[in-house]
Design a protein around this motif. Sequence first.
Motif, short mmCIF file in Angstrom:
data_model
loop_
_atom_site.label_atom_id
_atom_site.label_comp_id
_atom_site.label_asym_id
_atom_site.label_seq_id
_atom_site.Cartn_x
_atom_site.Cartn_y
_atom_site.Cartn_z
N GLU A 67 0.80 -1.23 0.00
CA GLU A 67 0.00 0.00 0.00
C GLU A 67 0.83 1.29 0.00
O GLU A 67 0.42 2.29 -0.57
CB GLU A 67 -0.95 0.02 1.21
N THR A 68 2.01 1.28 0.61
CA THR A 68 2.78 2.51 0.74
C THR A 68 3.35 2.99 -0.58
O THR A 68 3.35 4.19 -0.88
CB THR A 68 3.93 2.33 1.76
N PHE A 69 3.83 2.07 -1.40
CA PHE A 69 4.47 2.46 -2.65
C PHE A 69 3.64 2.11 -3.87
O PHE A 69 3.41 2.94 -4.75
CB PHE A 69 5.85 1.81 -2.77
N PHE A 70 3.19 0.87 -3.95
CA PHE A 70 2.56 0.39 -5.18
C PHE A 70 1.06 0.65 -5.23
O PHE A 70 0.47 0.65 -6.31
CB PHE A 70 2.82 -1.11 -5.35
N LYS A 71 0.45 0.81 -4.05
CA LYS A 71 -1.01 0.99 -3.94
C LYS A 71 -1.77 -0.26 -4.35
O LYS A 71 -2.99 -0.25 -4.43
CB LYS A 71 -1.51 2.20 -4.76
N SER A 78 5.81 -6.75 2.22
CA SER A 78 6.07 -5.48 2.88
C SER A 78 4.96 -4.51 2.50
O SER A 78 4.11 -4.83 1.67
CB SER A 78 7.43 -4.92 2.47
N ASP A 79 5.01 -3.32 3.10
CA ASP A 79 4.03 -2.30 2.70
C ASP A 79 4.47 -1.61 1.43
O ASP A 79 3.70 -0.83 0.85
CB ASP A 79 3.85 -1.27 3.82
N VAL A 333 -4.25 -2.09 10.59
CA VAL A 333 -2.95 -1.63 10.08
C VAL A 333 -2.63 -0.30 10.74
O VAL A 333 -3.50 0.56 10.88
CB VAL A 333 -2.99 -1.44 8.55
N CYS A 334 -1.38 -0.10 11.14
CA CYS A 334 -1.01 1.15 11.78
C CYS A 334 -1.11 2.31 10.79
O CYS A 334 -1.04 2.11 9.57
CB CYS A 334 0.42 1.05 12.34
N GLN A 335 -1.26 3.50 11.30
CA GLN A 335 -1.42 4.68 10.46
C GLN A 335 -0.11 5.20 9.90
O GLN A 335 -0.07 5.84 8.87
CB GLN A 335 -2.11 5.80 11.27
N GLN A 336 0.99 4.89 10.60
CA GLN A 336 2.30 5.40 10.18
C GLN A 336 3.31 4.25 10.11
O GLN A 336 4.11 4.05 11.04
CB GLN A 336 2.80 6.47 11.16
N TRP A 343 6.80 -4.70 9.46
CA TRP A 343 5.52 -4.50 8.79
C TRP A 343 4.51 -5.52 9.30
O TRP A 343 3.43 -5.18 9.73
CB TRP A 343 5.69 -4.63 7.28
N ASP A 344 4.87 -6.81 9.24
CA ASP A 344 4.02 -7.85 9.79
C ASP A 344 4.85 -8.67 10.77
O ASP A 344 5.85 -8.18 11.29
CB ASP A 344 3.39 -8.71 8.68
N GLU A 345 4.48 -9.91 10.99
CA GLU A 345 5.16 -10.70 12.02
C GLU A 345 6.59 -11.09 11.67
O GLU A 345 7.39 -11.39 12.55
CB GLU A 345 4.35 -11.98 12.32
N ALA A 346 6.94 -11.05 10.38
CA ALA A 346 8.27 -11.54 10.00
C ALA A 346 8.96 -10.70 8.93
O ALA A 346 10.05 -11.06 8.48
CB ALA A 346 8.15 -12.99 9.51
N HIS A 347 8.34 -9.59 8.53
CA HIS A 347 8.88 -8.80 7.42
C HIS A 347 8.98 -7.32 7.80
O HIS A 347 8.24 -6.84 8.66
CB HIS A 347 8.01 -8.98 6.17
#
Length: 371
Positions: A67-71, A78-79, A333-336, A343-347
């Motif tokens: 979501e952060t880069f690719f949308k 990762s995000d 999902v966190c806001q920041q 990002w998640d449990e292992a990444h």
Amino acid sequence: MMANEKALVLFICFMILQAAMAAAADLKSCKFDQIYQLGDSTSDTGNYILETSNLTAFPCAHPPYGETFFKNVTGRCSDGLLMIDYIAKAAGLPFLNPYKNKDADFRHGANFAVAGATALPDHVLAAKNIPLTRTHSSLDVQLDWMFTHFNSICLDDHDCAKKLKSALFFVGKIGPDDYSYPLLLQGRPVEEMKAMAPEVVDAIAEGVRRVIKSGGVKIVVPGSFPIGCLPVFLTDFQTHDDADYDDHNCIRKLNDVAKHHNNLVIKAIEKLKKENPNTVIVYGDYYNAFLNLIRNAKKLGFSKIELHKACCGTGGDYNFDVTRLCGTAGVPVCQQPEKFISWDEAHITQHGHQIMSDWVISDILPKLECH
């Protein structure tokens, strides 16, 4: 502290930051025209989602991943961007396409990494009664893909050697999943993982030999992250005994496994360098690149409160519940994300990947012998 002392400290910090940024840009000085990546979910840019027909059980195949880069979802765990994305960018090259995308442009290299991949082949792990829940595309399979690719672009060995003279190879990170499956799914003892490590590293070393045989002359062999700092392991091995945790509040015995693995990788590289004096083989210190995020968390923009928690996840002290994974409906999902290392449990988050890639580039650049 006097005003002039504060100014000096700020100036030194600024110069360090500038040096790190310059190092990232200076990877262009190596004039790599291709990058080839072998590995696991740390580097997978889409192979897993292209090789499997069952995406339901693969969290990275669903929003909010990317979501952060690719949308949108790309298969990256990762995000947003991964370390290999930043490394390619620092070399002045486009992002590496996953090998399984047969319509992709591979003029500047290819990514063979697959999420969940192990260094040891599946039949070797099966003989050890270690289950594979993700993929059978282990390091040897990825190397077979690589040779198939080279056979399609090279006329012969001499032509391949010529074409790969200016290529950079990453053999890993791979190997930690060989330990993760038995540790997390079976509760196997840490001592057993340490005993298995030489065999895991031998498989990585053999992979490097195959890369050299294909024509590779500049090779990076990354080590393991400090796995005891990841939310999944912090949750699964959580105790109330302070002695079980190291100075970074990570699980000591798990980080000992990672350090043992990494020491064996370093020794294997020294042996490989003696075997191949005309090949540049460099250790990728992903362990200390990760610890840098923790040691300098505040300066790097991470929140001390969220230091060991997953941005995407829920439950417990580390935002991880194995029954409600990131990518599952209703999981917050966190806001920041840039405030989180995980990002998640292992990444790792995109922000974490960016800083780690800068650290790694600064570390390997003088050793790559680029003239």
